[in-house]
Scaffold this motif. Sequence first.
Motif, PDB file in Angstrom:
ATOM      1  N   ASP A   1      -0.194  -2.459   4.523  1.00  0.00           N
ATOM      2  CA  ASP A   1      -0.986  -3.326   3.632  1.00  0.00           C
ATOM      3  C   ASP A   1      -1.308  -2.636   2.304  1.00  0.00           C
ATOM      4  O   ASP A   1      -2.457  -2.610   1.850  1.00  0.00           O
ATOM      5  N   ALA A   2      -0.276  -2.096   1.670  1.00  0.00           N
ATOM      6  CA  ALA A   2      -0.478  -1.308   0.453  1.00  0.00           C
ATOM      7  C   ALA A   2      -1.044  -2.127  -0.698  1.00  0.00           C
ATOM      8  O   ALA A   2      -1.712  -1.577  -1.578  1.00  0.00           O
ATOM      9  N   ASP A   3      -0.785  -3.435  -0.723  1.00  0.00           N
ATOM     10  CA  ASP A   3      -1.268  -4.252  -1.839  1.00  0.00           C
ATOM     11  C   ASP A   3      -2.252  -5.331  -1.402  1.00  0.00           C
ATOM     12  O   ASP A   3      -2.501  -6.286  -2.127  1.00  0.00           O
ATOM     13  N   HIS A   4      -2.842  -5.151  -0.226  1.00  0.00           N
ATOM     14  CA  HIS A   4      -3.728  -6.168   0.333  1.00  0.00           C
ATOM     15  C   HIS A   4      -5.100  -6.128  -0.342  1.00  0.00           C
ATOM     16  O   HIS A   4      -5.719  -5.069  -0.492  1.00  0.00           O
ATOM     17  N   LYS A   5      -5.602  -7.286  -0.769  1.00  0.00           N
ATOM     18  CA  LYS A   5      -6.929  -7.436  -1.366  1.00  0.00           C
ATOM     19  C   LYS A   5      -7.113  -6.565  -2.604  1.00  0.00           C
ATOM     20  O   LYS A   5      -8.197  -6.008  -2.838  1.00  0.00           O
ATOM     21  N   LEU A   6      -6.076  -6.424  -3.404  1.00  0.00           N
ATOM     22  CA  LEU A   6      -6.161  -5.655  -4.638  1.00  0.00           C
ATOM     23  C   LEU A   6      -5.843  -6.547  -5.829  1.00  0.00           C
ATOM     24  O   LEU A   6      -5.041  -7.478  -5.728  1.00  0.00           O
ATOM     25  N   SER A   7      -6.457  -6.251  -6.944  1.00  0.00           N
ATOM     26  CA  SER A   7      -6.136  -6.978  -8.169  1.00  0.00           C
ATOM     27  C   SER A   7      -4.776  -6.522  -8.689  1.00  0.00           C
ATOM     28  O   SER A   7      -4.205  -5.536  -8.197  1.00  0.00           O
ATOM     29  N   GLY A   8      -4.269  -7.232  -9.686  1.00  0.00           N
ATOM     30  CA  GLY A   8      -2.990  -6.857 -10.253  1.00  0.00           C
ATOM     31  C   GLY A   8      -2.983  -5.438 -10.796  1.00  0.00           C
ATOM     32  O   GLY A   8      -2.031  -4.674 -10.579  1.00  0.00           O
ATOM     33  N   ALA A   9      -4.054  -5.057 -11.490  1.00  0.00           N
ATOM     34  CA  ALA A   9      -4.144  -3.704 -12.041  1.00  0.00           C
ATOM     35  C   ALA A   9      -4.237  -2.666 -10.930  1.00  0.00           C
ATOM     36  O   ALA A   9      -3.621  -1.585 -11.012  1.00  0.00           O
ATOM     37  N   GLU A  10      -4.976  -2.984  -9.866  1.00  0.00           N
ATOM     38  CA  GLU A  10      -5.098  -2.044  -8.750  1.00  0.00           C
ATOM     39  C   GLU A  10      -3.776  -1.893  -8.014  1.00  0.00           C
ATOM     40  O   GLU A  10      -3.425  -0.788  -7.575  1.00  0.00           O
ATOM     41  N   ARG A  11      -3.042  -2.978  -7.877  1.00  0.00           N
ATOM     42  CA  ARG A  11      -1.721  -2.883  -7.242  1.00  0.00           C
ATOM     43  C   ARG A  11      -0.808  -1.969  -8.046  1.00  0.00           C
ATOM     44  O   ARG A  11      -0.060  -1.162  -7.475  1.00  0.00           O
ATOM     45  N   ALA A  12      -0.862  -2.089  -9.350  1.00  0.00           N
ATOM     46  CA  ALA A  12      -0.043  -1.225 -10.202  1.00  0.00           C
ATOM     47  C   ALA A  12      -0.421   0.239  -9.990  1.00  0.00           C
ATOM     48  O   ALA A  12       0.461   1.121  -9.940  1.00  0.00           O
ATOM     49  N   GLU A  13      -1.723   0.527  -9.848  1.00  0.00           N
ATOM     50  CA  GLU A  13      -2.172   1.892  -9.585  1.00  0.00           C
ATOM     51  C   GLU A  13      -1.618   2.414  -8.261  1.00  0.00           C
ATOM     52  O   GLU A  13      -1.196   3.567  -8.157  1.00  0.00           O
ATOM     53  N   VAL A  14      -1.657   1.548  -7.229  1.00  0.00           N
ATOM     54  CA  VAL A  14      -1.176   1.971  -5.915  1.00  0.00           C
ATOM     55  C   VAL A  14       0.321   2.276  -5.956  1.00  0.00           C
ATOM     56  O   VAL A  14       0.781   3.297  -5.427  1.00  0.00           O
ATOM     57  N   TRP A  15       1.092   1.420  -6.608  1.00  0.00           N
ATOM     58  CA  TRP A  15       2.533   1.659  -6.667  1.00  0.00           C
ATOM     59  C   TRP A  15       2.855   2.889  -7.506  1.00  0.00           C
ATOM     60  O   TRP A  15       3.800   3.620  -7.208  1.00  0.00           O
ATOM     61  N   ASP A  16       2.063   3.146  -8.549  1.00  0.00           N
ATOM     62  CA  ASP A  16       2.241   4.387  -9.314  1.00  0.00           C
ATOM     63  C   ASP A  16       1.972   5.598  -8.427  1.00  0.00           C
ATOM     64  O   ASP A  16       2.688   6.606  -8.488  1.00  0.00           O
ATOM     65  N   LEU A  17       0.913   5.502  -7.608  1.00  0.00           N
ATOM     66  CA  LEU A  17       0.573   6.586  -6.692  1.00  0.00           C
ATOM     67  C   LEU A  17       1.688   6.824  -5.686  1.00  0.00           C
ATOM     68  O   LEU A  17       2.156   7.960  -5.507  1.00  0.00           O
TER      69      LEU A  17
END
Length: 311
Positions: free
Chosen positions: A195-211
């Motif tokens: 659930d890497a992108d679950h309940k995250l905003s668009g900007a937060e998802r971008a941060e997770v994928w960068d990480l």
Amino acid sequence: MDQSPRETAHGTPRGLAVTARGFGLRGPRGWAFRDVDVDAAPGSLIAVEGPSGSGRTCLLLALTGRMKPTEGVAEVGGLKPPRHMSALRRVSALANVPGVTDLEPALTVGEHLRERALLQRRFGDAPRALLRSRARRRAEAREAAEAALTAAGLDVPALPKGARTAVRDLERLEELRLSIALALMSGPRLLAVDDADHKLSGAERAEVWDLLGSLAASGTTVLAVCSEAPGGAVVVSTAGPAEPGTADGDGTAVGGTGQEGGTAEDDEVAAPGGTAEQGTPADDRATTRDDTPVTEDEEGAADALAETGRS
């Protein structure tokens, strides 16, 4: 010459290559997933994409040695499930898997880090590590925690109460980063994030994928479950046809809910880092595609306790 962080001491890539052909898992209520193909090089970012309920979490658990497949073939760094499930667990780590690596809301960030360090020292380190002095072991644990937090991008001093901040007071993205940091403390060659992108905003998802992309770039193979894969990732889809009611994309194993530190009813789901596998019914034994029974994986008690429900 300095050794590259992307390589092991022998000069081979640190991350694990992941391949699968016709990979599938069937439980008492039908197929969780089937006919999955994967072809990813060491150090890849692999995105398991599909709608909730399509068997994404089951695939993640199968490729990391926590769930026994029933069809097809797979190889992760030369290790083939289900024969090498115990070895797979030793080189992989789980983060953010509901019902398996849940963080305790009442515990603080510092308490989770100390607990993880104790578990790693007790069950994860080589026996010769016990010969080191207590002061050296503590220093190494601090260094491992600091390195993991840096890699996960979690700035502990910036939290409301620093290391004394309770998990219940963390934002969703901070909680995800903590779960990833705890998984990284064991130095895995394959990091699996649910659930890497679950309940995250668009900007937060971008941060997770960068990480996750930076972790893959550093040499660790990353396997991440998501609803929508990012560009540049090796995409694996579980959206193919499957019988209804076989898996819950939020982490429910086939045949029952995965319990912390145990197994799901009528399944071969192991606790992270260990297995508490139950015997497979005679009429539903794990087989290869030509219906040849697979070899049962022998497990030890230490393996079963190598990780807990709190990662």
